[in-house]
Motif scaffolding. Structure first.
Motif, PDB file in Angstrom:
ATOM      1  N   VAL A 357      50.457  60.861  76.005  1.00  0.00           N
ATOM      2  CA  VAL A 357      51.920  60.894  76.121  1.00  0.00           C
ATOM      3  C   VAL A 357      52.403  62.303  75.839  1.00  0.00           C
ATOM      4  O   VAL A 357      51.742  63.089  75.141  1.00  0.00           O
ATOM      5  N   ILE A 358      53.566  62.592  76.379  1.00  0.00           N
ATOM      6  CA  ILE A 358      54.295  63.807  76.000  1.00  0.00           C
ATOM      7  C   ILE A 358      55.616  63.352  75.414  1.00  0.00           C
ATOM      8  O   ILE A 358      56.382  62.623  76.053  1.00  0.00           O
ATOM      9  N   ILE A 359      55.860  63.727  74.174  1.00  0.00           N
ATOM     10  CA  ILE A 359      57.054  63.303  73.445  1.00  0.00           C
ATOM     11  C   ILE A 359      57.364  64.326  72.365  1.00  0.00           C
ATOM     12  O   ILE A 359      56.445  64.894  71.761  1.00  0.00           O
ATOM     13  N   HIS A 360      58.636  64.587  72.160  1.00  0.00           N
ATOM     14  CA  HIS A 360      59.080  65.532  71.135  1.00  0.00           C
ATOM     15  C   HIS A 360      58.363  66.885  71.263  1.00  0.00           C
ATOM     16  O   HIS A 360      58.020  67.516  70.262  1.00  0.00           O
ATOM     17  N   GLY A 361      58.128  67.301  72.508  1.00  0.00           N
ATOM     18  CA  GLY A 361      57.516  68.599  72.744  1.00  0.00           C
ATOM     19  C   GLY A 361      56.032  68.665  72.463  1.00  0.00           C
ATOM     20  O   GLY A 361      55.458  69.755  72.394  1.00  0.00           O
ATOM     21  N   LYS A 362      55.375  67.519  72.321  1.00  0.00           N
ATOM     22  CA  LYS A 362      53.940  67.492  72.018  1.00  0.00           C
ATOM     23  C   LYS A 362      53.192  66.647  73.038  1.00  0.00           C
ATOM     24  O   LYS A 362      53.734  65.673  73.560  1.00  0.00           O
ATOM     25  N   PHE A 363      51.922  67.032  73.285  1.00  0.00           N
ATOM     26  CA  PHE A 363      51.013  66.160  74.014  1.00  0.00           C
ATOM     27  C   PHE A 363      50.153  65.442  72.987  1.00  0.00           C
ATOM     28  O   PHE A 363      49.541  66.068  72.114  1.00  0.00           O
ATOM     29  N   ILE A 364      50.107  64.122  73.065  1.00  0.00           N
ATOM     30  CA  ILE A 364      49.298  63.320  72.146  1.00  0.00           C
ATOM     31  C   ILE A 364      48.329  62.500  72.983  1.00  0.00           C
ATOM     32  O   ILE A 364      48.732  61.715  73.841  1.00  0.00           O
ATOM     33  N   LYS A 365      47.047  62.690  72.721  1.00  0.00           N
ATOM     34  CA  LYS A 365      46.012  61.967  73.460  1.00  0.00           C
ATOM     35  C   LYS A 365      45.927  60.532  72.950  1.00  0.00           C
ATOM     36  O   LYS A 365      45.986  60.293  71.742  1.00  0.00           O
ATOM     37  N   CYS A 366      45.792  59.600  73.870  1.00  0.00           N
ATOM     38  CA  CYS A 366      45.678  58.198  73.473  1.00  0.00           C
ATOM     39  C   CYS A 366      44.274  57.885  72.994  1.00  0.00           C
ATOM     40  O   CYS A 366      43.297  58.474  73.452  1.00  0.00           O
ATOM     41  N   GLU A 367      44.195  56.937  72.060  1.00  0.00           N
ATOM     42  CA  GLU A 367      42.896  56.443  71.632  1.00  0.00           C
ATOM     43  C   GLU A 367      42.379  55.445  72.669  1.00  0.00           C
ATOM     44  O   GLU A 367      43.176  54.748  73.327  1.00  0.00           O
TER      45      GLU A 367
END
Length: 370
Positions: A357-367
């Motif tokens: 996801v991309i949210i709040h200016g960050k890319f977060i990889k899903c588990e």
């Protein structure tokens, strides 16, 4: 994301390939595939992009057992950028839930349980004096930016001897506060034919595809008149899969009769995330692909249609000028076992897998999820 970030060759759910340019967390450009350039380019030719998934029914207050979990475990780590807690907390603890949300990466909204104790107990409507009207109204005023509706769980194990009385009180509270209801349905009493007529336009009936004896479909799979009447007056149908509330058999009958979900939600919490049958939002969405819904229909049920119900259209679109609120996912063509709440196992030839996801200016990889 201070750089000019470009997502290259990602696909919309209709198959259109695009590039998306993000600067300082905001979408600044959407172009044809391969046209955009930036300091950080991320190639995604096999990936789909949608607005961030919205889960309209979760339990995200970790202190409560069995119905609780950590916000980001059932949010961004699963490709879900916005969760709506479905009544874990009443007036006693709603402030704590909202505070938890402010510390999480996932956006959190909530239905306020009409019982002040919420899911501290699982028979929270068995005593009518736990429904404190004044405290409901105060909580709505104090947390109006987070509370989107009122939650009433109307099944025998919750209401005990009180029948539909808690729902009648919930209806009055809805009129007083202007908040719609989300109503959990399950085992009788009260009979489902007493419950559904009390719901009005924009109210949500969750668990509508459950396979219990007290469900919304007749012996041959036809929708009960109370269901078709409710749909006609604008009642919203939500899946709320959960541990005991989604049946392939009922879902197939519903689809055959054109009774389709407005929103697909998980009713996820720690137990059914780790042990099934829910596991993840992607797993639940894969079940609807298996049933024969198109990818566009499935993703709309966790993006545009959920955002429309919430009155937050920006959460369900990809548009220049908006904060980047995106889910990246793949559709894998491989045999996958899927299990419903009745223990029935089906094998699908496709599954959805959340990647990030991309949210709040960050890319977060899903588990990785089952």
């Amino acid at each position: 994301m201070k750089e000019r970030v470009v997502l290259r060759h990602v696909k919309r759910v209709n198959g259109e390939e695009i590039d998306i340019v993000i600067e300082d967390g905001t979408i600044t450009e959407i172009t044809g595939a391969g046209q955009a350039r930036g300091e950080l380019e991320w190639e995604g030719p096999s990936l789909y992009v949608s607005s961030g998934w919205i889960d309209m029914h979760v339990h995200a207050f970790p202190e409560f057992d069995p119905y609780g979990d950590e916000i980001d475990e059932i949010g961004v780590k699963q490709g879900v950028t916005t969760i709506v807690d479905a009544g874990s907390c009443g007036a006693d603890r709603i402030g704590d839930l909202v505070a938890n949300g402010k510390r999480a990466e996932t956006n959190l909204l909530a239905f306020l349980n009409i019982s002040r104790i919420g899911l501290k107990r699982v028979d929270e409507l068995s005593q009518l004096d736990w429904i404190d009207r004044d405290r409901v109204i105060t909580a709505q005023a104090d947390y109006r930016d987070s509370i989107v509706g009122l939650k009433a769980r109307i099944s025998q194990s919750v209401v005990r001897e009180n029948g539909v009385t808690p729902l009648r009180i919930a209806r009055e509270l809805s009129l007083e506060t202007g908040l719609p209801l989300m109503v959990h349905i399950g085992s009788a009493p009260p009979d489902i034919r007493e419950v559904i007529p009390l719901l009005q336009r924009k109210d949500i009936v969750t668990h509508y595809l459950n396979g219990k004896a007290n469900n919304l479909f007749g012996a041959s799979g036809e929708p009960l008149p109370v269901l078709t009447d409710a749909i006609a007056r604008g009642v919203h149908l939500d899946v709320g899969h959960g541990t005991a509330s989604f049946s392939f058999r009922v879902a197939e009958a519903a689809m055959q009769h054109g009774i389709n979900p407005d929103t697909i939600s998980t009713d996820i919490y720690r137990g059914n995330r780790l042990n099934g049958p829910v596991y993840s939002m992607a797993n639940v969405l894969s079940k609807f692909l298996y049933l024969g819904y198109s990818l566009e229909e499935v993703i709309a049920a966790v993006t545009t249609r959920a955002a429309q119900w919430l009155g937050r259209e920006e959460l369900g679109r990809i548009q220049v000028g908006d904060p980047a609120n995106l889910t990246l996912f793949a559709v894998k063509e491989e045999p996958t076992a899927l299990i419903d709440s009745e223990g029935e196992r089906r094998v699908s030839n496709r599954r959805i897998e959340a990647k990030g996801v991309i949210i709040h200016g960050k890319f977060i990889k899903c588990e990785v999820q089952p």
